[in-house]
Scaffold this active site. Sequence first.
Site, PDB file in Angstrom:
ATOM      1  N   GLN A  23       0.765  -1.380  -0.036  1.00  0.00           N
ATOM      2  CA  GLN A  23       0.067   0.015  -0.197  1.00  0.00           C
ATOM      3  C   GLN A  23       0.799   1.321  -0.004  1.00  0.00           C
ATOM      4  O   GLN A  23       0.466   2.298  -0.393  1.00  0.00           O
ATOM      5  CB  GLN A  23      -0.905   0.058   1.171  1.00  0.00           C
ATOM      6  N   ARG A  80       3.927  -0.278  13.148  1.00  0.00           N
ATOM      7  CA  ARG A  80       3.525  -1.531  12.582  1.00  0.00           C
ATOM      8  C   ARG A  80       3.673  -1.281  10.993  1.00  0.00           C
ATOM      9  O   ARG A  80       3.140  -0.465  10.446  1.00  0.00           O
ATOM     10  CB  ARG A  80       1.995  -2.180  12.753  1.00  0.00           C
ATOM     11  N   ASN A 169      -1.772 -11.020   8.115  1.00  0.00           N
ATOM     12  CA  ASN A 169      -2.911  -9.950   8.057  1.00  0.00           C
ATOM     13  C   ASN A 169      -4.110 -10.597   7.683  1.00  0.00           C
ATOM     14  O   ASN A 169      -4.122 -10.764   6.358  1.00  0.00           O
ATOM     15  CB  ASN A 169      -2.195  -8.737   7.731  1.00  0.00           C
ATOM     16  N   GLU A 170      -4.923 -10.460   8.470  1.00  0.00           N
ATOM     17  CA  GLU A 170      -6.451 -10.848   7.945  1.00  0.00           C
ATOM     18  C   GLU A 170      -6.588 -12.008   7.118  1.00  0.00           C
ATOM     19  O   GLU A 170      -7.068 -11.754   6.029  1.00  0.00           O
ATOM     20  CB  GLU A 170      -7.026  -9.508   7.453  1.00  0.00           C
ATOM     21  N   ASN A 310      -7.654  -6.371  14.226  1.00  0.00           N
ATOM     22  CA  ASN A 310      -8.079  -5.334  13.324  1.00  0.00           C
ATOM     23  C   ASN A 310      -9.593  -5.054  13.377  1.00  0.00           C
ATOM     24  O   ASN A 310     -10.606  -5.933  13.177  1.00  0.00           O
ATOM     25  CB  ASN A 310      -7.817  -5.495  11.817  1.00  0.00           C
ATOM     26  N   TYR A 312     -13.030  -2.339  12.580  1.00  0.00           N
ATOM     27  CA  TYR A 312     -13.362  -1.213  11.826  1.00  0.00           C
ATOM     28  C   TYR A 312     -14.866  -0.808  11.762  1.00  0.00           C
ATOM     29  O   TYR A 312     -15.187   0.279  11.921  1.00  0.00           O
ATOM     30  CB  TYR A 312     -13.274  -1.428  10.052  1.00  0.00           C
ATOM     31  N   GLU A 380      -5.238  -2.472  13.863  1.00  0.00           N
ATOM     32  CA  GLU A 380      -5.653  -1.816  13.013  1.00  0.00           C
ATOM     33  C   GLU A 380      -7.058  -0.979  13.545  1.00  0.00           C
ATOM     34  O   GLU A 380      -8.125  -1.642  13.981  1.00  0.00           O
ATOM     35  CB  GLU A 380      -6.006  -2.091  11.513  1.00  0.00           C
ATOM     36  N   TRP A 424      -4.803   3.012  11.834  1.00  0.00           N
ATOM     37  CA  TRP A 424      -4.618   2.788  10.221  1.00  0.00           C
ATOM     38  C   TRP A 424      -5.189   3.835   9.558  1.00  0.00           C
ATOM     39  O   TRP A 424      -6.399   4.390   9.590  1.00  0.00           O
ATOM     40  CB  TRP A 424      -5.743   1.530   9.836  1.00  0.00           C
ATOM     41  N   GLU A 431      -5.510   2.179  -1.546  1.00  0.00           N
ATOM     42  CA  GLU A 431      -6.508   1.143  -0.649  1.00  0.00           C
ATOM     43  C   GLU A 431      -6.967   0.111  -1.274  1.00  0.00           C
ATOM     44  O   GLU A 431      -8.177   0.100  -1.836  1.00  0.00           O
ATOM     45  CB  GLU A 431      -7.675   2.239  -0.042  1.00  0.00           C
ATOM     46  N   TRP A 432      -6.234  -0.750  -1.878  1.00  0.00           N
ATOM     47  CA  TRP A 432      -6.443  -2.023  -2.708  1.00  0.00           C
ATOM     48  C   TRP A 432      -7.530  -1.773  -3.739  1.00  0.00           C
ATOM     49  O   TRP A 432      -7.295  -0.649  -4.584  1.00  0.00           O
ATOM     50  CB  TRP A 432      -7.000  -3.076  -1.623  1.00  0.00           C
TER      51      TRP A 432
HETATM   52  C1  PNW Z   1      -7.867  -3.971   6.159  1.00  0.00           C
HETATM   53  N1  PNW Z   1     -13.772  -4.941   3.670  1.00  0.00           N
HETATM   54  O1  PNW Z   1      -8.498  -4.559   5.069  1.00  0.00           O
HETATM   55  C2  PNW Z   1      -6.308  -3.933   5.660  1.00  0.00           C
HETATM   56  O2  PNW Z   1      -5.651  -4.797   6.930  1.00  0.00           O
HETATM   57  C3  PNW Z   1      -5.870  -2.778   5.370  1.00  0.00           C
HETATM   58  O3  PNW Z   1      -4.751  -3.126   4.408  1.00  0.00           O
HETATM   59  C4  PNW Z   1      -6.601  -1.897   4.739  1.00  0.00           C
HETATM   60  O4  PNW Z   1      -6.124  -0.841   4.200  1.00  0.00           O
HETATM   61  C5  PNW Z   1      -7.885  -1.467   5.859  1.00  0.00           C
HETATM   62  O5  PNW Z   1      -8.405  -2.594   6.459  1.00  0.00           O
HETATM   63  C6  PNW Z   1      -8.808  -0.469   5.438  1.00  0.00           C
HETATM   64  O6  PNW Z   1      -9.639  -1.027   4.453  1.00  0.00           O
HETATM   65  C7  PNW Z   1      -9.630  -4.472   4.711  1.00  0.00           C
HETATM   66  O7  PNW Z   1     -14.154  -4.645   2.462  1.00  0.00           O
HETATM   67  C8  PNW Z   1     -10.035  -4.589   3.401  1.00  0.00           C
HETATM   68  O8  PNW Z   1     -14.521  -5.040   4.593  1.00  0.00           O
HETATM   69  C9  PNW Z   1     -11.551  -4.440   3.169  1.00  0.00           C
HETATM   70  C10 PNW Z   1     -12.485  -4.845   4.203  1.00  0.00           C
HETATM   71  C11 PNW Z   1     -12.081  -4.900   5.268  1.00  0.00           C
HETATM   72  C12 PNW Z   1     -10.827  -4.628   5.711  1.00  0.00           C
END
Ligand code: PNW
Length: 479
Positions: A23, A80, A169-170, A310, A312, A380, A424, A431-432
């Site tokens: 990233q 991290r 990770n995840e 992690n 969110y 995160e 984070w 962002e992917w």
């Molecule tokens: C995490 N979703 O990934 C990752 O560990 C990070 O690399 C990323 O930047 C961060 O969360 C914020 O997105 C996710 O679609 C990616 O629910 C996608 C999802 C959740 C977490």
Amino acid sequence: MSALDVSAFPRDFAWGAATAAYQIEGGWNMEGKGPSIWDTFCHAKGKVFEDQTGDVACNSYQLWQEDLKCVQRLGLSHHRLSMSWSRLLPDGTTSHVNLKGVEYYNKVIDDLIACNVTPMVTLYHFDLPQALQDCGGWKSTEIADIFESYARFCFQTYGDRVKLWTTLNEPYICAKLGHEDGIFAPGIKEPGTSAYLAGHNMLRAHTKAWHCYNSHFRHLQGGKVSLNLNTDWAEPLDPGCLQDVAATERYMAFSLGWFACPVFCTGDYPESMRAKIEAGSLELGYGPRLPRFSKDEPSPLGTADFFALNYYTTRKVKDLKGACKSGELSFIRDQSAEAVIDPSWPISGVHWLAVVPDGLRKLLKHINDTYTSLPIYITESGFSQIGPVQIEDDDRCHFYQKTLQEVGKAVSQDGVNVKGYFAWSLLDNFEWADGFSVRFGLFHVDFSTPELKRTIYRSGREYAAVISKHRTQTKSKTV
Ligand code: PNW
């Protein structure tokens, strides 16, 4: 955040920020780096927002010193980062080591330590070497031993200085978005089968890496190893409806339980998960899909020295009832639960991230009650801005204030052993699948010019103030 009561946080609380190699680093083919599945995924058209790529990203490969200034400006005690497997081992195996890559992470780690910042290193953050994907990637049995060799190489090379490691990770996101939905690299869309297999091999890989550390490095290096698990917190849509309550338990079993149960509880997948998947197979005439852990290999049980979470967001969950009974195999059919966002929750700049800070407090307590009394690091937690860039990002400040308040309550009122918090992210980054359209940073990055200038957001200034206030308070207590 100035109103935040920092006295709830223990003296040695780790204040950090997080990043991941793909990233931020860029330099995708510089100085001997091999391609990863994210290079391939982004270079194929139509996968990522506006076909953006991490070819350059924040160019942290060349601009590490700028990132270090950001770390120092925040006054972090911990930072991290993840290592790019194919920067170190271009074809994924130790048959060829890229010394330029080794040097890069040596510099990053040495600089952090020289600035009194403790590194936490993640070995794998979504970016599998393409050469290994070409041999079957996470679906292949052999990947676990290959990952162990990579982990051993990193422990050997950096373990004299790195004392906090996470292997993967995840794995949930990797397995589900990468092998079920196909919206993350490697873009495999094989519903109801491959995610379980990939997840299983990830757990085997983690287990072997942890055992490698435990047997060969722990007594010499004295560090700790875990894996980063992500989950939403979930509550029943109708708490009075037994089906919704059961669906909520399943939702948690199919997300956190999938990986946490084998490592922290039983050495196997949650019973409810196995039962549902087996029932689905029977109904649709399939063979077994959720693998079993072999007796001939070490068990995943007990292979974590701390819990790395992690978090969110939160969901309300309802039972899918008959809605999904016909049709084809899929993870969602197995899980048979539908997750919805409560309309009263504010939404951040990404559609999936509803802001529910007290979900984190409840989740911390749940982990403490259900899985482990080991220390928990929140590795995160963050917020992406809505609409155009604002350096005065009041909404993000509000998010961190509320979230840290809830973490404080988990510690002081619920007695959960939270050891640290990593925002984070340190800086805006790739962002992917959302490319650069979604910004999670405490520092703004100007992607429109080659300098990629970093500018602190208000949230960065306020996070720095929280850290400094905590430091001052704990110092005054000890004299
Ligand atoms: C995490 N979703 O990934 C990752 O560990 C990070 O690399 C990323 O930047 C961060 O969360 C914020 O997105 C996710 O679609 C990616 O629910 C996608 C999802 C959740 C977490």
